[in-house]
Design an enzyme around this catalytic site. Structure first.
Site, PDB file in Angstrom:
ATOM      1  N   GLU A 145     -30.156  -1.718 -59.034  1.00 20.24           N
ATOM      2  CA  GLU A 145     -30.888  -2.993 -58.873  1.00 20.24           C
ATOM      3  C   GLU A 145     -32.255  -2.803 -58.222  1.00 20.24           C
ATOM      4  O   GLU A 145     -32.586  -3.457 -57.224  1.00 20.24           O
ATOM      5  CB  GLU A 145     -30.030  -3.989 -58.082  1.00 20.24           C
ATOM      6  CG  GLU A 145     -28.768  -4.359 -58.810  1.00 20.24           C
ATOM      7  CD  GLU A 145     -27.989  -5.534 -58.208  1.00 20.24           C
ATOM      8  OE1 GLU A 145     -28.295  -5.960 -57.091  1.00 20.24           O
ATOM      9  OE2 GLU A 145     -27.062  -6.008 -58.896  1.00 20.24           O
TER      10      GLU A 145
ATOM     11  N   GLU B  44     -22.106  -3.926 -63.469  1.00 20.42           N
ATOM     12  CA  GLU B  44     -21.645  -4.841 -62.414  1.00 20.42           C
ATOM     13  C   GLU B  44     -21.494  -6.217 -63.035  1.00 20.42           C
ATOM     14  O   GLU B  44     -22.473  -6.764 -63.560  1.00 20.42           O
ATOM     15  CB  GLU B  44     -22.639  -4.949 -61.256  1.00 20.42           C
ATOM     16  CG  GLU B  44     -22.539  -3.842 -60.250  1.00 20.42           C
ATOM     17  CD  GLU B  44     -23.381  -4.106 -59.017  1.00 20.42           C
ATOM     18  OE1 GLU B  44     -23.405  -5.257 -58.517  1.00 20.42           O
ATOM     19  OE2 GLU B  44     -24.014  -3.149 -58.553  1.00 20.42           O
TER      20      GLU B  44
HETATM   21  O1  AHR Z   1     -21.297  -5.792 -55.885  1.00 22.85           O
HETATM   22  C1  AHR Z   1     -21.940  -6.298 -54.766  1.00 22.85           C
HETATM   23  C2  AHR Z   1     -23.440  -6.071 -54.811  1.00 22.85           C
HETATM   24  O2  AHR Z   1     -23.981  -6.869 -55.822  1.00 22.85           O
HETATM   25  C3  AHR Z   1     -23.889  -4.686 -55.167  1.00 22.85           C
HETATM   26  O3  AHR Z   1     -23.940  -3.842 -54.061  1.00 22.85           O
HETATM   27  C4  AHR Z   1     -25.265  -4.927 -55.711  1.00 22.85           C
HETATM   28  O4  AHR Z   1     -25.646  -3.945 -56.638  1.00 22.85           O
HETATM   29  C5  AHR Z   1     -25.181  -6.312 -56.304  1.00 22.85           C
HETATM   30  O5  AHR Z   1     -26.245  -7.103 -55.912  1.00 22.85           O
END
Ligand code: AHR
Length: 502
Positions: free
Chosen positions: A173, A292
């Site tokens: 990210e 994610e």
């Molecule tokens: O999964 C929780 C968080 O969400 C992770 O660390 C991050 O990559 C995202 O913003």
């Protein structure tokens, strides 16, 4: 009663389903590692300190690949802290989650855990506070056989054989202001390009993913993907997508459009990647890594994100999932499957305790959250080729979108075993749906299994005291005649039908 009719033919294939779409994520975050997968002294822990109950549930969940060690955590992580004798490992501040990191669990412990769970690892490197050189050193530590400083360091730590880790995420990210060492698309694109180049020079057969947008509503979305890929198109195989779904308005019809938003996200990112390819007159296709995704909004503020005093393994992001969340997860899984030609990996974030399908009590039991069930069923039955189904169903409007199908379905056919599975979500809030599915080109069928996940209370949850409150049951209204499945789907229900050659 609503009526939906689906036709699928074994010859009309979207793509073979990459089983790595059934991945999850383990980050040094809250009680995901400590008190989650790792808890020495727990009654079920093995000699490595791995919780046996969590390992068992992880296997039942059908997880194929796990991303590690973050997440936001990785962008400030020095991998060297987590290897070697445990008593010599430094204790550090983790800026991402305001926690104290003891480093008692690191790369080699994670690899041991993956072996125990029979799961492929997916590693992320730190491109926040560090850069290409440290990423390459880490790769050399993990994958080079012997005879160099870092490979021999691994061997001196008791790991004679290289770990042979194939899948690597180039940072995490990097577009987010919350990220340690966040970057502009230009800055990140260049670093991703150079890091990928050096990693490929160092180790063969890698699969590399560049960071895409942190979510669909990032102001830089789309321009970010284009700029980043314009730099590193030749060096990477995947662009990542991250997406967390929310039900802030407490409006189930709108909430269920998360599925359609995810579909748009996938289609758009694939189009952007192809635009970069077109500019280069390239036939290469960048694939998508949805590394994610989950529902996450209830534990998304205040003490859920950070607690005072730099605690060790605090309770963070401990989202309690309800029945409606399970419907959204089921819908998202079908969306991923239906885009099998582009989506090659997926990581439900995360595995244990922090926004997770598995919950534990430190020192106590582990149980399945509601979202565990659609994931486990999709992984169990989603094998083979995803078929291009023709779907006739009624539509609805919600969340500013019109013409949304009330039936969401995905059909996966395994020509090797002769098994064909049908996943079906009825999005009507009030109406039962009579579903017929004609399965063509595969002869007479028999119904091997049929499951229904439904609850009259959308807010029903599972808990330590009622761990099975929301769980699938045998489908009460499904049958096959010849090549046609018929079933009655309850309003707001997730349904799975597994068929085999008669
Ligand atoms: O999964 C929780 C968080 O969400 C992770 O660390 C991050 O990559 C995202 O913003």
């Amino acid at each position: 009663m609503l009526k939906s009719h689906v036709i699928a033919d074994r010859d009309f294939i979207v793509a073979p389903l990459d089983r790595r779409v059934f991945g999850t994520f383990v980050e040094h975050l809250g009680r995901c590692v400590y008190g989650g997968i790792y808890e020495p002294g727990h009654p079920t822990a093995d000699a490595n300190g791995f919780r046996g109950d969590v390992l068992e549930l992880t296997r039942e969940l059908g997880v194929t690949i796990v991303r590690y060690p973050g997440g936001n955590f990785v962008s400030g992580y020095d991998w060297e802290d987590g290897v070697g004798p445990k008593e010599e490992r430094p204790v550090r501040l983790d800026l991402a989650w305001g926690s104290t990191e003891t480093n008692q669990f690191g790369t080699n412990e994670f690899m041991d855990w993956c072996k125990a769970a029979e799961i492929e690892p997916m590693f992320a490197v730190n491109l926040g506070t560090r850069g290409p050189a440290e990423a390459q050193n880490f790769l050399e530590y993990c994958n080079h056989p012997s005879g160099t400083y870092y490979s021999d360091l691994r061997r001196s730590h008791g790991y004679e054989e290289p770990h042979d880790i194939k899948f690597w995420c180039l940072g995490n990210e990097m577009d987010g202001p919350w990220q340690t060492g966040a970057k502009t698309a230009q800055e990140y694109g260049r670093i991703a390009q150079e890091t990928a180049k050096m990693m490929r020079w160092s180790s063969d057969g890698l699969e590399l993913a560049a960071c895409g947008s942190s979510h669909l509503d990032m102001p830089s979305y789309a321009a970010w993907e284009y700029t980043v890929l314009d730099h590193c198109f030749e060096q990477v195989d995947y662009i990542s997508l991250h997406q967390y779904f929310r039900n802030d308005a407490d409006d189930i019809a709108k909430y269920l459009t998360a599925i359609d938003h995810l579909n748009s996200f996938i289609v758009e990112v694939a189009a952007i990647a192809d635009a970069v390819a077109a500019k280069r007159r390239s036939t290469k296709r960048i694939m998508l890594s949805l590394d994610e995704w989950n529902v996450w909004y209830k534990a998304h503020h205040g003490e859920h994100l950070r607690q005072p005093g730099w605690p060790e393994a605090p309770k963070l992001l401990e989202e309690i999932y309800n029945f409606e969340d399970a419907l959204v997860i089921g819908g998202a899984l079908m969306t991923m499957m239906n885009n099998a030609d582009r989506v090659k990996t997926g990581c439900l974030a995360q595995l244990v305790n922090a926004i997770a399908p598995i919950m534990t009590e430190t020192g106590g039991p582990a149980w399945r959250q509601t979202i565990f069930h659609p994931f486990a069923q999709a992984s169990r039955y989603g094998r083979g080729n995803v078929l291009r189904a023709k779907v006739a169903t009624d539509s609805f409007s919600a969340g500013g979108r019109d013409g949304l199908p009330l039936l969401v379905t995905s059909i996966v056919d395994d020509p090797e075993t002769g098994e064909t599975s049908i996943f079906a979500l009825n999005r009507s809030l009030t109406e039962r749906m009579e579903l017929t599915v004609e399965l063509r080109g595969m002869g007479e069928r028999t119904l091997r299994a049929a499951h229904e996940l439904h609850d009259s209370d959308l807010k029903a949850i599972n808990s330590k005291d009622a761990p099975e409150r929301v769980a699938p049951v045998a489908h009460p209204a499904a049958a096959i005649q010849g090549t046609t499945l018929t079933a009655t789907l309850k309003p707001l229900s997730w349904n799975v039908f597994a068929t085999a050659s008669a």
